[in-house]
Structures are given as structure tokens and as C-alpha cells.
Design an enzyme around this catalytic site. Structure first.
Site, mmCIF file in Angstrom:
data_model
loop_
_atom_site.group_PDB
_atom_site.id
_atom_site.type_symbol
_atom_site.label_atom_id
_atom_site.label_comp_id
_atom_site.label_asym_id
_atom_site.label_seq_id
_atom_site.Cartn_x
_atom_site.Cartn_y
_atom_site.Cartn_z
ATOM 1 N N ASP A 444 -10.651 -48.034 -33.279
ATOM 2 C CA ASP A 444 -9.337 -47.501 -33.555
ATOM 3 C C ASP A 444 -8.569 -48.668 -34.180
ATOM 4 O O ASP A 444 -8.963 -49.814 -34.013
ATOM 5 C CB ASP A 444 -8.714 -47.056 -32.232
ATOM 6 C CG ASP A 444 -7.253 -46.762 -32.372
ATOM 7 O OD1 ASP A 444 -6.912 -46.029 -33.294
ATOM 8 O OD2 ASP A 444 -6.466 -47.269 -31.555
ATOM 9 N N ASP A 628 -7.591 -47.591 -27.749
ATOM 10 C CA ASP A 628 -6.627 -47.824 -26.685
ATOM 11 C C ASP A 628 -5.639 -46.689 -26.502
ATOM 12 O O ASP A 628 -4.940 -46.629 -25.514
ATOM 13 C CB ASP A 628 -5.847 -49.114 -26.954
ATOM 14 C CG ASP A 628 -4.865 -48.931 -28.090
ATOM 15 O OD1 ASP A 628 -5.215 -48.208 -29.036
ATOM 16 O OD2 ASP A 628 -3.772 -49.492 -28.023
#
Lengths: 730, 51
Positions: A444, A628
Site C-alpha cells: 500500500d 496499514d
């Protein structure tokens, strides 16, 4: 900006208080910053001087503190304050979290281990006498007496200390599966059974020592495995507790109390001040603000919210004070969508068969067939059925998977601990093996490749005096952009008399001249701002004006310092790299170009991310997902294996198989490397165990194996695989 | 060989004492913090400073 946090608000930590052992109130706290015995003494002494404290005891291994005080003499808040004065950050645990299943299991294993050690030592004492006596002048009566005595010790010992294995074997058999505990159980039971029969018939040999020693060795392995896992989990839950997620609740009577998030129920009204992380999911009930949702969607641009808008736990409230009505995840909201995807992902994840179980599946039928064939072979060769059976059973005893059962857990312990030292906490028990399979890494962007806090990027082109002056104003605000300026200025003393102007910025007098820090419009710096916007397309801007002096600060999320090196290391390890982000495509492109990752996509919704992961899985790729955000949680659960930084939202951390600490990205490449080494050592160990069996089994089939040889072979091979496991420490 | 009549039960008794001591220390949670316990032994906080 709106009024600061209302004064007179207090924290209510009564949720964490439990009755103490000495009759007072007690509380368990996670303490940050305990490093050595000196800290332990400082805390215990420092708290001991506080009137009302009955006892304070630090657990140095788990970095936790148990405090007891006389009810009513102190508030839990005061204790945390006192710890803060001593220089330690602390936050209480809710009591139910404390005695985890792991801790209970660990104590049970330790009890079994103690009993097995006692049994093994005493039986060995008798066995050695019998073995040496068999070569000299032991009388049959004495030998029988020793054997019966051994039986007296071995049977209760095995019944007690073997329970972890019997229970697990039964559980596997009930669902029609075979695990390593099935042959272990069978071996122990058969060895004990045959020994009792042999003793009854005044035979020369009995295998009580082998059975109990087997349990002893295996229990050491199990205990170490369990204790490493518990330690990792302790540290992880300490970190979670130290995040100290509290919410400011507005009671129906209008009073305002800060409470732990656990005490908030749907329907409660919660206040979020500017600069504060929103701790709950809900609907805005009043007030207007901008919210940084980067942890939720990956989007770095701020979102304006007003009455009726959805806000999510983990987002950052920026400009105004808002009241939030707490809701449960309702149909149609982002959160409900994520929960639905998460459930699907967890169910859809193929059940991973661990290496040990695969070995057991292969091993159990082979061994049991060999034993059966040995029995039939000796019968055909003309031996009576009783000695034939005895030989067949010795085959089972000698092949009893002592080395095999230690081969994998021993490596697991060593590698998990090595990763622990490199700040990776793996909480899924099979994460290590799955990490070794990985051939693709999906990152990500926001908060994973980049640091979670934005930083000042044009600081070098600015006058240091202006930066410091702006920093003094910025210190008065909790806005993340202002925080970035304050950080860059080296956290100077806040300007005296600074006041916030709602939704605009901060004003104060510096050296008698009024100065402003805030939005471009507030500081009348639109020209400067548009010039910088061309240079820093992904940045947010904050301006400073004092008289005619104007400065504009560009604040941006930057890549983690070692992101490039880590990406290079992963590529060198032969892994395919991708970036899947929820942020705007242009921002993703720029980050990917810097890192040299060609395969990147932005603007992805959680469902899109999962679809991409599924496509990769369909190609036969084993994906390590690193993310996250809340939007990553379903993909973290769906990927073959996943890691998240410690700054991630709760849901993402819970969905991931491991957490890494600190500002570096290196733990990601470290964990893949260590996992691969560990897998190699596991394979080596399995081969060692196989070679041992290849040597021992023919001896057993030929009928040469005595209890002495069995004992030597078993302990020898166990020690060999354990020593070899240490090479996974690198 | 008569000596075995005392020595064997004696050996077992010693072993059992050890086991009971271990289980007791486990029960009283002395194994909960192995790291801290080691340091506490050499801490001299409990000694009155000499005047």
C-alpha cells in the site's frame, strides 16, 4: 479553529480497575520505555513513595506493571501522571485482556515439563542401573523390582505430562486428520503397554525410560515455542494499549469525560477536537471540520465533513470541533462494506497445511505400515507371535518422531526470536512458513511506503529564522501541518499569547510584531502558494506572515528513508513488486517512479484490491501484502501472508499476520529473508530426521534395538536437530 | 542389596521434593518474570545506606 479541549474534562479509567489481592483497588498497566533493571527500580520506588499505594511491581519480561492502592486514596489517573513524571508512558489494560490464553497454556506446559523432567530423571536412574547390571551381576529379582518401580513412576508421569499431545491427537483424529501428535501418542502408549507386559514376564528389557524421555524432549520444544509466541504477543498488546485510545464522551447532562474507547457504546455522543484522532465510527451530529482519512482510504487529500457525514475511527480531525453520534457499522457505510469483505476474505483463505502436518501425513502411514510388515515378516520367518509383536513395537518406538517433532518447532522458535530482535512481531503461528513461500509483494502507499506523519519538504530553501518563528506559532496548534512545521523547526518554545482563529490558523505577537501561521488565504500568500503548488504537486501548504515577510511551507508525506533500499533488496531476492493504493493515481505514480516499481495502480477501492489479489493468486502467485489502512484490512486477510506497520489502524493490525515497528521499511525484507532461511533449516532438519530413521529402522526390524540404544538414538537425534535449528538465527 | 531398601525411596523422595518445590514456585507465579527476578536478586535498594 474552534475552542480547545474544554477545560475541566477528566479521565475516567474506572473500567480498568479490578479488586486487588490485598483488598485494595488494583490496575495492570503497559509501560513504555522500560529497558533495564534500573527502570524497574525507579518505577517501583517512585510509586512506592506515593501515599496510598499498597504495592507496585514491574514485570521486566513483559514490560508491565501491577499497582495496588487503597481504594479512594488515589485515582488511576494520578498513577499514570506519576509514571509520566518518572519518565514512563503508561496505559492500563482491561483485566480480561491480561491473563491471555497463551499465558495459561504456557503455565500448563511448564507444569507438564516439570513432571516429565522428574519422571525422566528418576526412571533414568533406575534404567542405568539395570543396563549396567545386565552386563554384570544384577539378580532377576532386583531387575524386576527396578522395572516395577519405573512403571510406578512412568505411568502417572506419562498420564499427566502427555496430555498436551493426547488432547491434540484426539482432536485431529476426531475430524479424520493426522498430525504429528498421533504417532507420538501411539508411540508413548505402546512403549508403556509393552513395558508393563514385559515387566510382568520378568523380561530383561523395558521401555519406560524411552517413553518418558520422549515426552520430556518434546515438551521442551513445545514450551519454548509457546513462550516465544506469548512474548511476541505481549509486546504487541503492550503497543496496542499504549496507543491509549480514548474518546471524549458528552454525557446526557452535558458533562464531558474522557473515557477509554472500550467504554463507548453505540448511541453515545463523542466530542472530537481539532488535531485529535477520531476514536469511534459515527455520524457527525454537529460542527464542521476537515478530516484526514488517509488511514482509511489511502487518500491524502482532506475531506470536508458537516452534520450527517460519516466519520471513521482512526481518521484525524483537522480544523473544527465536531460532535459525533457513535453508530455501529450500518449497511451501506464504508465500514460495513469493509467488514463484509473481511469476513469473506477470512473464510476464503485456503487452509494452509503446515510443514509439520504435511510431514506427519507422509510419515505416519509409512511407519505404521513398516511396523505391520515387520510383524508379518517375523511371523512368516517362523518366530512366535509374541516376540514378533515385540519387535514390531520396538520399530514404532524407535521411529517415534522425537527428532521429527522437534525439527520444525525448534527452527520456529529461533527464527521468530531473530525477527523479534529486528522489530517484526509475527502473531500467526504459521506466518513464518507462509512468508517463506512468498514470490510477490504488494505494498500500500500511504503510511506503508510513506511515513505516517507528513513532513516539511521545502525547508532547505527557507530562512532558518522564519522556520523557527513559524515553529513557535505552530507549537500552539495540534493541526498535523502545523506539527510538521514545528518538527522541522526543532520544536521551539511556543509563542506566548498564541490564539487560534477558527478554520484559519494561529496568531501571536513575536518581537512585538503580529505574526500569523495558517491557510494561504489567512496569510494572504496565494501567489507564493500557487508557485509552490507547481513544484510540489502532492503537498499541502501552510503559510506564515509577519509584516511583509511571507513564507509558504510545503508539507507532504514522504517515502520511508530506507524504502528504496528495501525495495531493491526485495527485488534482488527475486520478488515481483506491486503498489496497490487507494490514493490518487498521480500521487501513486510519482512514488512508484521514485522506487522504480512499474506495476502500480491508484484509486482502488477495498474490493478492487481484493480482486487484484485474487487475480494474482489465480496466477499461482503467493502474495505478501503490506498495508496499514482500514481499506487494506480485507486484502491483508485475503493475501497469502501479510504485514502491517505498528501505526496501522486496529482492524488492519488484527487482520495482518505480523506487525513491524519503527520508521524503517527494512523489517519487510528482513522477514522474507529470515523466513526463507528458516524454511531451509526446517527442510534440513526433516532430512536429518529421515536419515536417522533410515539407520535406526533396519536395526529395529532386525530386532537389535535394546532400550539403551533407543535412548541414545532418540536423545542424540533430538540434540542434533536442535543444534541445527540455531543456524536459523542469522 | 539391602541398602536399596532405603536408598531408592530416599532418591525418589528427593526427586519428589524437587518437583513439589517447582510446582509450588510455578503456582506462586515466580516464573512469570524470569528477567526481572534475576535483577532483583542483585538490587541493593533494600539495604539501609550506611551512615
Amino acid at each position: 479553529m474552534a475552542a480547545p479541549l474544554p477545560t475541566g474534562s477528566q479521565r475516567d479509567l474506572s473500567l480498568f480497575v479490578r479488586p486487588g489481592e490485598a483488598g485494595g483497588d488494583a490496575m495492570d498497566l503497559a509501560v513504555g520505555g522500560i529497558k533495564c533493571a534500573g527502570c524497574m527500580a525507579a518505577i517501583e520506588k517512585g510509586l512506592g513513595q506515593e501515599p496510598g499505594i499498597v504495592s507496585a511491581r514491574v514485570n521486566l519480561a513483559s514490560k508491565r506493571l501491577t499497582v495496588e492502592w487503597r481504594a479512594g486514596m488515589l485515582t488511576p489517573d494520578r498513577i499514570i501522571e506519576r509514571l509520566d513524571e518518572l519518565g514512563f508512558r503508561a496505559h492500563p489494560f482491561s483485566p480480561r485482556k491480561l491473563d491471555s490464553e497463551e499465558a495459561i497454556e504456557e503455565r500448563k506446559l511448564l507444569r507438564c515439563l516439570g513432571v516429565a523432567a522428574f519422571g525422566a530423571m528418576n526412571i533414568m536412574l533406575l534404567s542405568v542401573s539395570v543396563w549396567s547390571g545386565n552386563f554384570s551381576d544384577i539378580t532377576p529379582e532386583t531387575r524386576d523390582f527396578f522395572h516395577w518401580l519405573s512403571a510406578l513412576i512412568a505411568l502417572p508421569t506419562a498420564a499427566y505430562a502427555g496430555r498436551p499431545f493426547y488432547e491434540s491427537a484426539l482432536k485431529a483424529l476426531r475430524v479424520g486428520a493426522v498430525n504429528m501428535d498421533v504417532p507420538i501418542t501411539l508411540g508413548v502408549v505402546l512403549a508403556l503397554g509393552i513395558s508393563v507386559v514385559e515387566t510382568w514376564q520378568h523380561a530383561e528389557h523395558a521401555y519406560f525410560d524411552s517413553a518418558v524421555m520422549l515426552l520430556f524432549f518434546l515438551l521442551i520444544g513445545r514450551y519454548l515455542d509457546q513462550s516465544v509466541r506469548r512474548r511476541t504477543r505481549d509486546v504487541a498488546s503492550n503497543l496496542a494499549a499504549l496507543r491509549a485510545d480514548t474518546a471524549t464522551r458528552i454525557a446526557p447532562d452535558g458533562s464531558i469525560v474522557e473515557v477509554p474507547v472500550e467504554a463507548i457504546d453505540p448511541g453515545d455522543l463523542v466530542l472530537a477536537s481539532p488535531g485529535q484522532r477520531i476514536a469511534v465510527d459515527g455520524l457527525v451530529d454537529g460542527g464542521e471540520s476537515e478530516v484526514d482519512q488517509s488511514l482509511i482510504t489511502g487518500e491524502t487529500r482532506h475531506v470536508a465533513v458537516a452534520k450527517g457525514a460519516n466519520v471513521y475511527a482512526g481518521t484525524l480531525n483537522l480544523t473544527g470541533q465536531i460532535r459525533i453520534r457513535v453508530t455501529k457499522a450500518e449497511h451501506g457505510t464504508l465500514l460495513a462494506e469493509i467488514e463484509r469483505l473481511l469476513t469473506g476474505a477470512v473464510e476464503g483463505r485456503a487452509k494452509y497445511v503446515r510443514l509439520a502436518d504435511r510431514a506427519a501425513r507422509l510419515y505416519a502411514p509409512v511407519v505404521h505400515t513398516t511396523a505391520a510388515l515387520t510383524f508379518i515378516g517375523w511371523m512368516l520367518a517362523g518366530l512366535a507371535w509374541k516376540p514378533s509383536l515385540l519387535i514390531a513395537i520396538t520399530v514404532l518406538i524407535i521411529t517415534c518422531p522425537c527428532a521429527l517433532a522437534l525439527a520444525i518447532p525448534a527452527v520456529q522458535v529461533v527464527a521468530t526470536q531473530a525477527l523479534f530482535r529486528r522489530s517484526v512481531l509475527l502473531h500467526a503461528p504459521d506466518a513464518l512458513e507462509r512468508l517463506a513461500d512468498v514470490d510477490t509483494v504488494v505494498f500500500d502507499k500511504t503510511g506503508t511506503l510513506t511515513l505516517p506523519q507528513p513532513v516539511l519538504v521545502n525547508g532547505s530553501g527557507l530562512d532558518p529564522g522564519i522556520v523557527t518563528a513559524a515553529g513557535r506559532l505552530a507549537e500552539a496548534s495540534r493541526h498535523p501541518l502545523a506539527q510538521a512545521v514545528a518538527e522541522a523547526a526543532g520544536k521551539p518554545a511556543p509563542a506566548a499569547g498564541a490564539r487560534e482563529v477558527a478554520g484559519a490558523g494561529i496568531e501571536a505577537e513575536i518581537g512585538g510584531i503580529p505574526a500569523r501561521l495558517g491557510s494561504l488565504a489567512f496569510c494572504d500568500a496565494g501567489v507564493e502558494g500557487s508557485r509552490l503548488a507547481a513544484l510540489y504537486p502532492d503537498a499541502s501548504f501552510i503559510a506564515y506572515r509577519q509584516g511583509e515577510t511571507v513564507a509558504v511551507f510545503a508539507v507532504e508525506q514522504v517515502l520511508r528513508e530506507d524504502a528504496k533500499a528495501t525495495v531493491a533488496a526485495l527485488r534482488a531476492a527475486g520478488l515481483r513488486l506491486l503498489i496497490l493504493s487507494g490514493d490518487r493515481s498521480e500521487a501513486v505514480m510519482r512514488a512508484a517512479d521514485t522506487l522504480g516499481i512499474a506495476d502500480r495502480t491508484g484509486d482502488l477501492k477495498p474490493a478492487d484490491k481484493i480482486a487484484r489479489l485474487e487475480a494474482l493468486a489465480a496466477e499461482g502467485r503467493k502474495v505478501l501484502m503490506v498495508g496499514d489502512g482500514l481499506n487494506d484490512a480485507p486484502s491483508l486477510a485475503a493475501a497469502h501472508v501479510s504485514l502491517s506497520p505498528v501505526t496501522a489502524v486496529h482492524l488492519a493490525q488484527a487482520a495482518a499476520d505480523g506487525v513491524f515497528l519503527g520508521d524503517a521499511l527494512k523489517p519487510v525484507s528482513d522477514s522474507v529473508r529470515t523466513a526463507r532461511i528458516a524454511r531451509k533449516v526446517m527442510a534440513q532438519n526433516l532430512w536429518l530426521a529421515a536419515v536417522y530413521n533410515l539407520i535406526a529402522v533396519p536395526l529395529a526390524i532386525a530386532g537389535f534395538v535394546t532400550p539403551l540404544i533407543a535412548a541414545l538414538a532418540m536423545s542424540g537425534s533430538s540434540i542434533l536437530v536442535t543444534l541445527n535449528a540455531l543456524s536459523a538465527r542469522r | 542389596m539391602n541398602v536399596l531398601v532405603y536408598l531408592v525411596p530416599l532418591a525418589l523422595l528427593l526427586g519428589l521434593t524437587g518437583l513439589v518445590a517447582f510446582l509450588w514456585s510455578l503456582h506462586t507465579r515466580q516464573f512469570d518474570d524470569l528477567e526481572g527476578a534475576g535483577w532483583r536478586a542483585i538490587s541493593d535498594d533494600d539495604i539501609e545506606p550506611r551512615t
